[in-house]
Design an enzyme around this catalytic site. Structure first.
Site, PDB file in Angstrom:
ATOM      1  N   HIS A 268      -2.537   4.656   3.658  1.00  0.00           N
ATOM      2  CA  HIS A 268      -2.613   3.202   3.823  1.00  0.00           C
ATOM      3  C   HIS A 268      -1.262   2.539   3.633  1.00  0.00           C
ATOM      4  O   HIS A 268      -0.359   3.080   3.008  1.00  0.00           O
ATOM      5  CB  HIS A 268      -3.646   2.596   2.860  1.00  0.00           C
ATOM      6  CG  HIS A 268      -3.137   2.387   1.467  1.00  0.00           C
ATOM      7  ND1 HIS A 268      -2.455   1.249   1.089  1.00  0.00           N
ATOM      8  CD2 HIS A 268      -3.208   3.167   0.362  1.00  0.00           C
ATOM      9  CE1 HIS A 268      -2.134   1.340  -0.189  1.00  0.00           C
ATOM     10  NE2 HIS A 268      -2.572   2.495  -0.657  1.00  0.00           N
ATOM     11  N   CYS A 269      -1.154   1.354   4.227  1.00  0.00           N
ATOM     12  CA  CYS A 269      -0.015   0.475   3.987  1.00  0.00           C
ATOM     13  C   CYS A 269      -0.627  -0.887   3.658  1.00  0.00           C
ATOM     14  O   CYS A 269      -1.740  -0.940   3.141  1.00  0.00           O
ATOM     15  CB  CYS A 269       0.935   0.452   5.192  1.00  0.00           C
ATOM     16  SG  CYS A 269       0.166   0.175   6.790  1.00  0.00           S
ATOM     17  N   ALA A 270       0.042  -1.978   3.923  1.00  0.00           N
ATOM     18  CA  ALA A 270      -0.527  -3.286   3.596  1.00  0.00           C
ATOM     19  C   ALA A 270      -1.686  -3.634   4.536  1.00  0.00           C
ATOM     20  O   ALA A 270      -2.768  -4.006   4.096  1.00  0.00           O
ATOM     21  CB  ALA A 270       0.546  -4.364   3.643  1.00  0.00           C
TER      22      ALA A 270
END
EC number: 3.1.3.16
Length: 188
Positions: free
Chosen positions: A103-105
């Protein structure tokens, strides 16, 4: 597609954009909010969370391992330095029957780019096929132009050829797979 079908989930549910999007039997992508949802992690049997951001802080849960990849979502960020280590880590978790959440933002650019690198390296998919598959699982993916340039270089390193190329557009350099979309957005 060039990847063995046994490694990929049967598409029996709609692609997700807000929750976890399943890419392979052992790899998921999400945004930072979903990555901190204990119920979502446990119901999908996530054993490893890879956080590809500088701005999202993970809630650390027992029985889940965490890896931080501190990269900003900027075209000049060197995400390519993490292509091999992260792909190797995802593969290692899979070999132990675990499941990884990348995941990222927003689950759009950084995590998607690392997912594409993993699919190229461990599923022998071309960049075009990896993008087509991942977009079918998570329609909102859109790595930034700098990450595309790095992925194109990585594809050439792996296979000695490219299936995606950067082209000039009114919006600057973009991957050719976005060319038609940009033409529809900007009347000539």
């Amino acid at each position: 597609m060039t990847a063995p079908s046994c490694a990929f989930p049967v598409q029996f549910r709609q692609p997700s954009v807000s929750g976890l999007s399943q890419i392979t039997k052992s790899l998921y992508i999400s945004n930072g909010v979903a990555a901190n949802n204990k119920l979502m992690l446990s119901s999908n049997q996530i054993t490893m969370v890879i956080n590809v951001s500088v701005e999202v802080v993970n809630t650390l849960y027992e029985d889940i391992q965490y890896l931080q990849v501190p990269v900003a979502d900027a075209p000049d960020s060197r995400l390519c330095d993490f292509f091999d280590p992260v792909a190797d880590h995802i593969h290692s978790v899979e070999m132990k029957q675990g499941r990884t959440l990348l995941h990222c933002a927003a689950g759009v650019s950084r995590s998607a780019a690392l997912c594409l690198a993993y699919l190229m390296k461990y599923h022998a998919m071309s960049l075009l096929d990896a993008h087509t598959w991942t977009k079918s699982c998570r329609p909102i993916i859109r790595p930034n132009s700098g990450f595309w340039e790095q992925l194109i270089h990585y594809e050439f390193q792996l296979f000695g050829k490219n299936t995606v190329h950067m082209v000039s557009s009114p919006m600057g350099m973009i991957p050719d797979i976005y060319e038609k979309e940009v033409r529809l957005m900007i009347p000539l």
